[in-house]
Design an enzyme around this catalytic site. Structure first.
Site, PDB file in Angstrom:
ATOM      1  N   SER A  17       0.836  -1.210   0.000  1.00 14.42           N
ATOM      2  CA  SER A  17       0.000   0.000   0.000  1.00 14.42           C
ATOM      3  C   SER A  17       0.872   1.262   0.000  1.00 14.42           C
ATOM      4  O   SER A  17       0.488   2.288  -0.564  1.00 14.42           O
ATOM      5  CB  SER A  17      -0.961   0.007   1.191  1.00 14.42           C
ATOM      6  OG  SER A  17      -0.250   0.042   2.405  1.00 14.42           O
ATOM      7  N   ARG A  69      22.146 -14.585   4.056  1.00 11.53           N
ATOM      8  CA  ARG A  69      21.718 -13.187   3.885  1.00 11.53           C
ATOM      9  C   ARG A  69      22.663 -12.409   2.979  1.00 11.53           C
ATOM     10  O   ARG A  69      22.240 -11.623   2.139  1.00 11.53           O
ATOM     11  CB  ARG A  69      21.645 -12.514   5.263  1.00 11.53           C
ATOM     12  CG  ARG A  69      21.042 -11.118   5.234  1.00 11.53           C
ATOM     13  CD  ARG A  69      21.081 -10.450   6.598  1.00 11.53           C
ATOM     14  NE  ARG A  69      20.449 -11.246   7.631  1.00 11.53           N
ATOM     15  CZ  ARG A  69      19.131 -11.345   7.819  1.00 11.53           C
ATOM     16  NH1 ARG A  69      18.306 -10.685   7.050  1.00 11.53           N
ATOM     17  NH2 ARG A  69      18.647 -12.100   8.774  1.00 11.53           N
ATOM     18  N   ILE A  96      15.890  -7.865   7.556  1.00 10.44           N
ATOM     19  CA  ILE A  96      17.054  -7.041   7.903  1.00 10.44           C
ATOM     20  C   ILE A  96      18.053  -7.156   6.760  1.00 10.44           C
ATOM     21  O   ILE A  96      18.246  -8.244   6.202  1.00 10.44           O
ATOM     22  CB  ILE A  96      17.699  -7.555   9.211  1.00 10.44           C
ATOM     23  CG1 ILE A  96      16.703  -7.420  10.361  1.00 10.44           C
ATOM     24  CG2 ILE A  96      18.978  -6.795   9.523  1.00 10.44           C
ATOM     25  CD1 ILE A  96      17.195  -8.017  11.664  1.00 10.44           C
ATOM     26  N   LEU A  97      18.669  -6.039   6.401  1.00 12.39           N
ATOM     27  CA  LEU A  97      19.622  -6.057   5.289  1.00 12.39           C
ATOM     28  C   LEU A  97      21.052  -6.255   5.796  1.00 12.39           C
ATOM     29  O   LEU A  97      21.410  -5.787   6.886  1.00 12.39           O
ATOM     30  CB  LEU A  97      19.537  -4.747   4.502  1.00 12.39           C
ATOM     31  CG  LEU A  97      18.235  -4.529   3.725  1.00 12.39           C
ATOM     32  CD1 LEU A  97      18.218  -3.131   3.118  1.00 12.39           C
ATOM     33  CD2 LEU A  97      18.058  -5.582   2.639  1.00 12.39           C
ATOM     34  N   HIS A 113       8.831   2.683   9.331  1.00 14.41           N
ATOM     35  CA  HIS A 113       8.620   1.752  10.450  1.00 14.41           C
ATOM     36  C   HIS A 113       7.436   2.226  11.298  1.00 14.41           C
ATOM     37  O   HIS A 113       7.352   3.404  11.641  1.00 14.41           O
ATOM     38  CB  HIS A 113       9.893   1.674  11.307  1.00 14.41           C
ATOM     39  CG  HIS A 113       9.763   0.710  12.435  1.00 14.41           C
ATOM     40  ND1 HIS A 113       9.778  -0.655  12.246  1.00 14.41           N
ATOM     41  CD2 HIS A 113       9.576   0.902  13.760  1.00 14.41           C
ATOM     42  CE1 HIS A 113       9.607  -1.261  13.407  1.00 14.41           C
ATOM     43  NE2 HIS A 113       9.490  -0.334  14.343  1.00 14.41           N
ATOM     44  N   SER A 140       7.649   6.212  11.754  1.00 16.17           N
ATOM     45  CA  SER A 140       8.901   6.945  11.532  1.00 16.17           C
ATOM     46  C   SER A 140       9.493   6.559  10.187  1.00 16.17           C
ATOM     47  O   SER A 140       9.347   5.420   9.736  1.00 16.17           O
ATOM     48  CB  SER A 140       9.950   6.566  12.602  1.00 16.17           C
ATOM     49  OG  SER A 140       9.440   6.732  13.903  1.00 16.17           O
ATOM     50  N   GLU A 178       0.771   6.834   7.395  1.00 15.24           N
ATOM     51  CA  GLU A 178       2.074   6.340   6.915  1.00 15.24           C
ATOM     52  C   GLU A 178       2.250   6.677   5.438  1.00 15.24           C
ATOM     53  O   GLU A 178       3.330   7.083   5.013  1.00 15.24           O
ATOM     54  CB  GLU A 178       2.172   4.823   7.067  1.00 15.24           C
ATOM     55  CG  GLU A 178       2.416   4.343   8.471  1.00 15.24           C
ATOM     56  CD  GLU A 178       2.742   2.848   8.486  1.00 15.24           C
ATOM     57  OE1 GLU A 178       3.414   2.434   9.411  1.00 15.24           O
ATOM     58  OE2 GLU A 178       2.318   2.115   7.575  1.00 15.24           O
TER      59      GLU A 178
HETATM   60  C1  GRF Z   1       3.734  -0.684   7.007  1.00 11.67           C
HETATM   61  O1  GRF Z   1       2.928  -0.639   8.117  1.00 11.67           O
HETATM   62  C2  GRF Z   1       5.137  -0.291   7.361  1.00 11.67           C
HETATM   63  O2  GRF Z   1       5.194   0.587   8.438  1.00 11.67           O
HETATM   64  C3  GRF Z   1       5.763  -1.605   7.768  1.00 11.67           C
HETATM   65  O3  GRF Z   1       5.157  -2.566   6.954  1.00 11.67           O
HETATM   66  C4  GRF Z   1       3.886  -2.105   6.520  1.00 11.67           C
HETATM   67  C5  GRF Z   1       3.882  -2.210   5.025  1.00 11.67           C
HETATM   68  O4  GRF Z   1       2.635  -2.119   4.451  1.00 11.67           O
HETATM   69  N1  GRF Z   1       7.201  -1.538   7.674  1.00 11.67           N
HETATM   70  P1  GRF Z   1       2.453  -2.167   2.869  1.00 11.67           P
HETATM   71  O5  GRF Z   1       3.109  -3.442   2.369  1.00 11.67           O
HETATM   72  O6  GRF Z   1       3.100  -0.952   2.280  1.00 11.67           O
HETATM   73  O7  GRF Z   1       0.975  -2.185   2.652  1.00 11.67           O
END
Ligand code: GRF
Length: 226
Positions: A17, A69, A96-97, A113, A140, A178
């Protein structure tokens, strides 16, 4: 002089999304950005469909095909290398990268995040916020350095936690914010208004002392904390 479109790659793992919010912002002219590639570590990631319908090249690079990894992330680095992105956005990329990759893209890679970092790094942030009885949470965006959800925090959005909230209600209230936070923050990169230097965030030529805060309005705006 108008800046050229920012070449950007997006890494996803799931629903996408946030990727869709970026694609929509480009389509409506809110972001002057060229999404050069979307990379997913999961073939089933629903978000890949958004990239494909927008005509964006996609790569699926699954960790199942690599012994560790380091080699998985070396394959991601190689895929990125083809397109020479100026910015790499981790938008729901759930791994984690390796340090080799974060070092290579130091100052050019950001992550979204769902917590007010540095609090609640890692998974299951909403339940941990609820269990702790916090009155506020948020999301964030930070520059990515080696480690879990590590690196200087660029921007945040805050929401109150209500007495009757559960993880689902927090997620559905925070989700749209977000998206706005990501678009507003990426627009700073498109405008060349922000960069990272020796671990400091330089915002309009000055060191940013505290993360920018997003005021949800129309359009949402980022502002410095006083
Ligand atoms: C988001 O909530 C982001 O904060 C977290 O993973 C989710 C990703 O959602 N890191 P989408 O795949 O972009 O819908």
């Amino acid at each position: 002089m108008t800046a050229t479109a920012l070449k950007t790659a997006v890494l996803i793992s799931g629903g996408g999304s946030n990727l869709k919010a970026l694609i929509d912002a480009v389509a409506t002219g809110r972001l002057k950005m060229d999404i050069v590639r979307v990379i997913s570590n999961r073939e089933q990631a629903a978000g890949l469909a958004y990239a494909i319908s927008a005509g964006i090249p996609v790569s699926v690079i699954s960790q199942a095909d690599y012994p560790d990894r380091q080699s998985h992330d070396a394959a991601i680095a190689q895929a990125l290398q083809q397109d020479q992105p100026q910015l790499v956005v981790l938008a729901g990329y759930m791994r984690i990268l390796d340090e080799g990759l974060t070092d290579r893209y130091c100052g050019r890679m950001i992550n979204l995040h769902p917590s007010l970092l540095p609090a609640y790094k890692g998974l299951d942030t909403y339940n941990r916020v609820l269990q702790a009885g916090d009155r506020e949470t948020g999301a964030s965006i930070h520059f990515v350095s080696a480690g879990l959800d590590a690196g200087p925090v660029i921007s945040q959005v805050r929401i109150p936690v209500h007495a009757d909230d559960d993880a689902d209600s927090l997620s559905s209230r925070l989700g749209p914010l977000e998206h706005s936070l990501l678009v507003a923050t990426v627009s700073l990169f498109c405008e060349r208004a922000i960069h990272c230097s020796d671990g400091d965030i330089i915002y309009h030529g000055e060191v940013l002392q505290r993360p920018l805060q997003m005021n949800p309005g129309d359009p949402p705006a980022l502002s410095k904390q006083t």
